[in-house]
Design a protein around this motif. Structure first.
Motif, PDB file in Angstrom:
ATOM      1  N   ALA A 101     -42.879 -29.166  20.397  1.00 31.02           N
ATOM      2  CA  ALA A 101     -42.501 -27.886  20.023  1.00 31.02           C
ATOM      3  C   ALA A 101     -42.108 -27.791  18.641  1.00 31.02           C
ATOM      4  CB  ALA A 101     -41.049 -27.693  20.705  1.00 31.02           C
ATOM      5  N   TRP A 102     -43.055 -28.939  17.771  1.00 28.24           N
ATOM      6  CA  TRP A 102     -42.820 -28.814  16.237  1.00 28.24           C
ATOM      7  C   TRP A 102     -41.332 -29.044  15.695  1.00 28.24           C
ATOM      8  CZ3 TRP A 102     -46.727 -29.428  13.127  1.00 28.24           C
ATOM      9  CH2 TRP A 102     -47.971 -29.105  13.481  1.00 28.24           C
ATOM     10  N   ASP A 103     -40.476 -29.585  16.613  1.00 27.95           N
ATOM     11  CA  ASP A 103     -39.256 -30.113  16.190  1.00 27.95           C
ATOM     12  C   ASP A 103     -39.222 -31.843  15.797  1.00 27.95           C
ATOM     13  OD1 ASP A 103     -38.016 -27.991  16.503  1.00 27.95           O
ATOM     14  OD2 ASP A 103     -37.206 -28.430  18.942  1.00 27.95           O
ATOM     15  N   ILE A 104     -40.167 -31.823  14.902  1.00 23.98           N
ATOM     16  CA  ILE A 104     -40.594 -33.215  14.432  1.00 23.98           C
ATOM     17  C   ILE A 104     -39.171 -33.981  14.186  1.00 23.98           C
ATOM     18  CG2 ILE A 104     -41.851 -34.658  12.884  1.00 23.98           C
ATOM     19  CD1 ILE A 104     -43.789 -32.237  12.571  1.00 23.98           C
ATOM     20  N   HIS A 105     -38.335 -33.415  13.456  1.00 25.25           N
ATOM     21  CA  HIS A 105     -37.135 -34.439  13.073  1.00 25.25           C
ATOM     22  C   HIS A 105     -36.518 -34.880  14.453  1.00 25.25           C
ATOM     23  CE1 HIS A 105     -35.732 -30.299  13.708  1.00 25.25           C
ATOM     24  NE2 HIS A 105     -34.393 -30.773  13.562  1.00 25.25           N
ATOM     25  N   GLU A 106     -36.358 -33.918  15.497  1.00 28.55           N
ATOM     26  CA  GLU A 106     -35.905 -34.160  16.943  1.00 28.55           C
ATOM     27  C   GLU A 106     -36.750 -35.409  17.443  1.00 28.55           C
ATOM     28  OE1 GLU A 106     -32.890 -33.822  17.748  1.00 28.55           O
ATOM     29  OE2 GLU A 106     -32.122 -32.113  16.427  1.00 28.55           O
ATOM     30  N   GLY A 107     -37.929 -35.431  17.440  1.00 31.21           N
ATOM     31  CA  GLY A 107     -38.969 -36.287  17.930  1.00 31.21           C
ATOM     32  C   GLY A 107     -38.590 -37.675  17.356  1.00 31.21           C
ATOM     33  N   ILE A 108     -38.643 -37.485  15.959  1.00 35.45           N
ATOM     34  CA  ILE A 108     -38.187 -38.849  15.446  1.00 35.45           C
ATOM     35  C   ILE A 108     -36.748 -39.535  15.944  1.00 35.45           C
ATOM     36  CG2 ILE A 108     -37.752 -40.122  13.181  1.00 35.45           C
ATOM     37  CD1 ILE A 108     -39.678 -38.003  11.913  1.00 35.45           C
ATOM     38  N   ALA A 109     -35.784 -38.525  16.017  1.00 34.85           N
ATOM     39  CA  ALA A 109     -34.446 -38.668  16.217  1.00 34.85           C
ATOM     40  C   ALA A 109     -34.454 -39.654  17.861  1.00 34.85           C
ATOM     41  CB  ALA A 109     -33.628 -37.675  16.447  1.00 34.85           C
ATOM     42  N   ALA A 110     -35.389 -39.000  18.634  1.00 34.58           N
ATOM     43  CA  ALA A 110     -35.521 -39.663  20.036  1.00 34.58           C
ATOM     44  C   ALA A 110     -36.158 -41.181  19.880  1.00 34.58           C
ATOM     45  CB  ALA A 110     -36.663 -38.698  20.829  1.00 34.58           C
ATOM     46  N   ALA A 111     -37.013 -41.283  19.164  1.00 30.54           N
ATOM     47  CA  ALA A 111     -37.461 -42.784  18.886  1.00 30.54           C
ATOM     48  C   ALA A 111     -36.414 -43.545  18.261  1.00 30.54           C
ATOM     49  CB  ALA A 111     -38.742 -42.801  18.028  1.00 30.54           C
ATOM     50  N   TRP A 112     -35.649 -42.964  17.229  1.00 35.46           N
ATOM     51  CA  TRP A 112     -34.524 -43.701  16.465  1.00 35.46           C
ATOM     52  C   TRP A 112     -33.397 -44.163  17.401  1.00 35.46           C
ATOM     53  CZ3 TRP A 112     -36.593 -44.925  12.061  1.00 35.46           C
ATOM     54  CH2 TRP A 112     -36.027 -45.759  11.469  1.00 35.46           C
ATOM     55  N   LYS A 113     -33.371 -43.474  18.654  1.00 37.56           N
ATOM     56  CA  LYS A 113     -32.155 -43.985  19.507  1.00 37.56           C
ATOM     57  C   LYS A 113     -32.557 -45.488  19.819  1.00 37.56           C
ATOM     58  CE  LYS A 113     -30.482 -39.748  21.516  1.00 37.56           C
ATOM     59  NZ  LYS A 113     -30.432 -38.438  22.654  1.00 37.56           N
ATOM     60  N   ILE A 114     -33.884 -45.737  19.855  1.00 31.37           N
ATOM     61  CA  ILE A 114     -34.018 -47.159  20.327  1.00 31.37           C
ATOM     62  C   ILE A 114     -33.612 -48.178  19.122  1.00 31.37           C
ATOM     63  CG2 ILE A 114     -35.958 -48.744  20.861  1.00 31.37           C
ATOM     64  CD1 ILE A 114     -37.679 -46.394  22.020  1.00 31.37           C
ATOM     65  N   VAL A 115     -33.807 -47.613  17.781  1.00 31.90           N
ATOM     66  CA  VAL A 115     -33.717 -48.462  17.101  1.00 31.90           C
ATOM     67  C   VAL A 115     -32.124 -48.858  16.949  1.00 31.90           C
ATOM     68  CG1 VAL A 115     -33.618 -48.671  14.364  1.00 31.90           C
ATOM     69  CG2 VAL A 115     -35.754 -47.602  15.561  1.00 31.90           C
ATOM     70  N   THR A 116     -31.349 -47.811  17.022  1.00 31.41           N
ATOM     71  CA  THR A 116     -29.882 -47.668  17.007  1.00 31.41           C
ATOM     72  C   THR A 116     -29.280 -48.811  18.016  1.00 31.41           C
ATOM     73  OG1 THR A 116     -29.842 -45.815  16.035  1.00 31.41           O
ATOM     74  CG2 THR A 116     -27.827 -46.302  17.012  1.00 31.41           C
ATOM     75  N   HIS A 117     -29.890 -48.462  19.345  1.00 24.61           N
ATOM     76  CA  HIS A 117     -29.628 -49.360  20.429  1.00 24.61           C
ATOM     77  C   HIS A 117     -29.837 -50.782  20.183  1.00 24.61           C
ATOM     78  CE1 HIS A 117     -28.601 -49.028  24.934  1.00 24.61           C
ATOM     79  NE2 HIS A 117     -28.403 -50.271  24.666  1.00 24.61           N
TER      80      HIS A 117
END
Length: 211
Positions: A101-117
């Motif tokens: 959906a071109w919500d690239i910043h939200e796509g990165i946020a989804a991946a970053w949940k793994i980093v945070t966790h």
């Protein structure tokens, strides 16, 4: 006087660092504030302190306690392990939806949940304490494997954003993306029992902020 030279920023942040900031902090199609302070904060907090530090301490602990070799068939599992696996498993679907959906910043946020966790996982499991207790050997093996596996998934998800750093992550993790590998192929178990991790090298060295 109102144009920012991307080459100058890339020389400081690395091209990957600049790519990350532009795609993470700026929503596609919208205006956004931009300042040197915001760029440096993003680099130091998220790339150096978040992702880079997680990779470095995971590999250092694995080499210190297990000579860099993972043991997945330990017979140990618990709620903390399962929670991290759930976060890793949920990320690709959300990532794909947002990126499509071109919500690239939200796509990165989804991946970053793994980093945070995963960073929280280190703090809660405290591998350095487990290593001191021989009776916790199986749990330590499971913790180290979960961290390395989670990082491998992150490297795949972030490869379009920070391609050079993602490739370096995979090199340090000792994992080579198979030919034809797709997001739908992301599943727990990329790193086999006895997998040998590579040597750690700082992925995003912290940048000093000039006073």
């Amino acid at each position: 006087g109102n144009v920012i030279n991307p080459n100058t920023l890339a020389d400081t942040l690395t091209p990957d660092g600049l790519r990350y900031y532009l795609m993470r902090d700026i929503a596609t199609g919208y205006d956004s504030d931009f300042s040197d302070e915001r760029v440096l904060m993003s680099y130091n907090k998220e790339l150096a302190g978040g992702l880079g530090n997680l990779l470095n301490r995971t590999l250092n602990m694995a080499h210190k306690y297990r000579a860099g070799k993972l043991a997945t068939a330990t017979g140990h599992d618990d709620d903390e392990n399962r929670a991290l696996r759930e976060t890793v498993g949920a990320a690709p679907a959300v990532y794909t939806e947002k990126m499509s959906a071109w919500d690239i910043h939200e796509g990165i946020a989804a991946a970053w949940k793994i980093v945070t966790h995963a960073n929280q996982f280190v703090d809660s499991t405290q591998p350095f304490k487990l290593a001191k207790d021989p009776e916790q050997a199986a749990r330590l093996d499971s913790v180290l494997h979960h961290l390395a596996e989670a990082l491998t998934h992150v490297s795949v998800l972030l490869s379009p954003i920070i391609p050079t750093a993602a490739a370096e992550m995979q090199k340090q993790l000792g994992w080579e993306c198979p030919a034809g590998f797709q997001l739908k192929d992301l599943a727990w178990g990329l790193l086999a029992d006895g997998h040998q991790l590579g040597a750690p090298t700082p992925l995003f060295p912290r940048l000093e902020v000039a006073e």
